[in-house]
Scaffold this active site. Structure first.
Site, PDB file in Angstrom:
ATOM      1  N   TYR A 172       0.998  -1.322  -0.088  1.00  0.00           N
ATOM      2  CA  TYR A 172      -0.140  -0.133   0.023  1.00  0.00           C
ATOM      3  C   TYR A 172       0.862   1.228  -0.153  1.00  0.00           C
ATOM      4  CZ  TYR A 172      -2.848   3.637   1.629  1.00  0.00           C
ATOM      5  OH  TYR A 172      -3.381   5.037   1.749  1.00  0.00           O
ATOM      6  N   ARG A 219       1.960   8.449  12.906  1.00  0.00           N
ATOM      7  CA  ARG A 219       1.347   9.418  13.768  1.00  0.00           C
ATOM      8  C   ARG A 219      -0.080   9.791  13.617  1.00  0.00           C
ATOM      9  NH1 ARG A 219       3.185  14.330  10.371  1.00  0.00           N
ATOM     10  NH2 ARG A 219       0.961  13.730   9.379  1.00  0.00           N
ATOM     11  N   ARG A 229     -10.734   5.779   8.997  1.00  0.00           N
ATOM     12  CA  ARG A 229      -9.864   5.274   8.245  1.00  0.00           C
ATOM     13  C   ARG A 229      -8.673   4.061   8.946  1.00  0.00           C
ATOM     14  NH1 ARG A 229      -9.532  10.648   6.134  1.00  0.00           N
ATOM     15  NH2 ARG A 229      -7.747  11.026   7.496  1.00  0.00           N
ATOM     16  N   PHE A 289      15.526  19.149  -1.621  1.00  0.00           N
ATOM     17  CA  PHE A 289      14.014  18.769  -1.754  1.00  0.00           C
ATOM     18  C   PHE A 289      13.984  17.432  -1.081  1.00  0.00           C
ATOM     19  CE2 PHE A 289      11.213  16.407  -4.312  1.00  0.00           C
ATOM     20  CZ  PHE A 289      10.069  17.076  -4.687  1.00  0.00           C
TER      21      PHE A 289
END
Length: 418
Positions: A172, A219, A229, A289
Site C-alpha cells: 500500500y 503519527r 480510516r 528537496f
C-alpha cells in the site's frame, strides 16, 4: 504566555525562527520568478501553492526545467488522489477512473466537474495541467504517465481492501508513496542533474517514499480513526487488541504503546536506504528537496516513540525545531548527524520490557554504523550559557513579535510534517 514558556525551554528555536524569517530560508528555498512564465504554467504554480503546504516551496526551489516537471507531476498525482479520496464517486465509476486516469493526460478537453473535494480545481481545470504536461519533454512525460498509471491501479486495488499483513502495508505504501519516490528519482536522472543510478535504483527510491508514508500513518492513528480510516497492518495490531480502535481506550494504553513501538521499529528499517540514497545526490536543490522531508520524519518518529499521546491527540515537532531541520539538512554529513541524534533519542527511551526492544536496538545499531558523526554538526545543539541567557532575554522582550512571526511560517512547517 504558553508560547513564551515553550521557547524559554528551547532558546535555539528563537534564534532559528529569526534566522529563517530574516533570509535564511532563501538558502533552502530561493524565490522563483513567475513573471517570465506563460499563462498555463503560472496557473499550475498557483494550483501548486493552493494544494500543497509542504512541497510548494521546495518544488519551486528546484533547478531548471526539473522544477516544471516536478510541479506538473505533483498536480497530476494530486488530481488522481482527489478522485481516490472523493467518497461521493460510486465505486463502479471510481475504479475505471483510477485505471484510466493516465490516459486523460493526452486528452486536451478531459476534466471532471462533479467532485466535492477541497482540491477539486485540479480536476475542473485539468485541461490546463494536461496541456503543460504535453509541453514537457517526452522523457518527463513518459515518467509521469507511467507512475500515474501504476498508482491509479494500486489505489483501485486498495479501495475495498484492508491492510492486513506487513507485506500488504509495504505494498500500500509503495502505491501511494514509493511510486512517488521512484517517479521523482527518474525525473532527477532525466534532467541530468543527477546520475542515472538515482533513477535506476528503484529499491532505494521506494524506501524514501515508504519511510515518509509509514511515519504519517503511525503519527495519524487517532485522526484516521476519527475519519473511519485504518492503515495500521492487522498482522501487527491484532497481537495487541481485538480491534484497531481498541488501542485508543485508556485501559489498553500500555499494549497500544507497544504496538506503536513495533511499527516505528519497522519504519526505522528504511533509514539505511534513505542515507544511501541521499549520499548519491549531487545537485543542491535536489538534495534539499529530498532531505528535508526525511529529517522531519525521523524527528517525528522520535517524538512518537513510546509516547501515549499518539492515542490521545496530535504529536508534532516544534515549529522552531522544524525550521532548524530545514536549514541544517543541506549536506549528507549534516543529515547523518541529525539521524544519529534522533535514533539516539529513541534508543534512550526503549523500555526494557517492550516486546520489540531487541529489534529496535538492532536497527538503531545499523543506523549508527552509517551515521556516526564525523563533523561539528554532531554537536550543533550545544549552546553556551551566555547564548542561553541572551536568547532567554530576547524571548522575554519579543515573544509577541515572535508569536506573529510563527504564524507566518506555520503553514509551511506544519505542512512539512504531513
Amino acid at each position: 504566555m504558553e508560547l513564551l514558556r515553550k521557547w524559554l525551554g528551547h532558546p535555539e528555536d528563537i534564534y532559528n525562527l529569526l534566522r529563517f524569517k530574516m533570509g535564511g530560508y532563501r538558502a533552502v528555498m530561493p524565490r522563483m520568478d513567475t513573471d517570465s512564465l506563460g499563462c498555463g504554467l503560472r496557473t499550475c504554480y498557483r494550483y501548486l501553492n493552493q494544494t500543497s503546504r509542504s512541497f510548494a516551496a521546495v518544488i519551486q526551489a528546484l533547478d531548471g526545467e526539473l522544477r516544471h516537471a516536478v510541479c506538473i507531476f505533483y498536480l497530476v498525482l494530486r488530481a488522481l488522489d482527489t478522485v481516490e479520496d472523493d467518497m461521493s464517486i460510486p465505486l463502479d465509476v471510481k475504479v475505471p477512473m483510477l485505471h484510466e486516469f493516465h490516459s486523460h493526460l493526452y486528452q486536451p478537453d478531459w476534466k471532471y466537474t462533479e467532485s466535492k473535494e477541497k482540491d477539486r480545481q485540479v480536476l475542473e481545470d485539468f485541461p490546463t495541467i494536461s496541456m503543460e504536461f504535453r509541453n514537457l519533454s517526452k522523457v518527463y512525460q513518459d515518467v509521469i504517465s507511467d507512475i500515474c498509471h501504476k498508482m491509479g491501479v494500486g489505489m483501485a486495488e486498495f479501495l475495498e481492501k484492508k491492510v492486513d499483513s506487513q507485506h500488504e502495508w509495504d505494498k500500500y505504501c509503495h502505491y501511494v508513496a514509493g511510486l512517488v519516490g521512484i517517479g521523482l528519482s527518474r525525473l532527477f536522472s532525466a534532467s541530468e542533474l543527477e546520475d542515472s543510478i538515482v533513477g535506476q535504483d528503484t529499491d532505494l527510491a521506494n524506501s524514501m517514499g515508504l519511510f515518509l508514508q509509514k511515519t504519517n500513518i503511525i503519527r495519524d492513528y487517532l485522526e484516521d480513526q476519527l475519519e473511519g480510516r485504518e492503515f495500521w497492518p492487522r498482522e501487527v495490531w491484532s497481537r495487541y487488541a481485538k480491534k484497531l480502535s481498541d488501542l485508543a481506550k485508556p485501559e489498553n494504553i500500555d499494549v497500544a504503546v507497544q504496538c506503536l513501538n513495533e511499527l516505528i521499529t519497522n519504519a526505522l528499517h528504511h533509514v539505511p536506504d534513505v542515507l544511501t540514497y541521499l549520499s548519491r545526490l549531487k545537485n543542491q536543490s535536489v538534495f534539499n528537496f529530498c532531505a528535508i522531508p526525511q529529517v522531519m520524519a525521523i524527528a517525528t518518529l522520535a517524538a512518537c516513540y513510546n509516547n501515549k499521546q499518539v492515542f490521545r491527540g496530535v504529536v508534532k515537532i516544534r515549529k522552531g525545531q522544524a525550521v532548524t531541520l530545514m536549514m541544517d539538512a543541506t549536506n549528507i554529513q549534516a543529515v547523518k548527524a541529525i539521524m544519529y541524534q534522533y535514533v539516539e533519542e529513541i534508543y534512550q527511551k526503549i523500555p526494557s520490557t517492550d516486546p520489540s526492544s531487541n529489534k529496535t536496538q538492532q536497527v538503531i545499531a545499523s543506523i549508527r554504523a552509517m551515521s556516526l558523526p564525523s563533523s561539528p554538526m554532531a554537536s550543533r545543539h550545544h549552546y553556551s550559557p551566555i547564548y542561553l541567557s541572551c536568547a532567554m532575554l530576547l524571548a522575554a522582550l519579543s515573544w509577541q513579535y515572535l508569536s506573529t512571526l510563527s504564524k507566518a511560517t506555520e503553514e509551511y512547517v506544519q505542512g512539512g510534517q504531513n
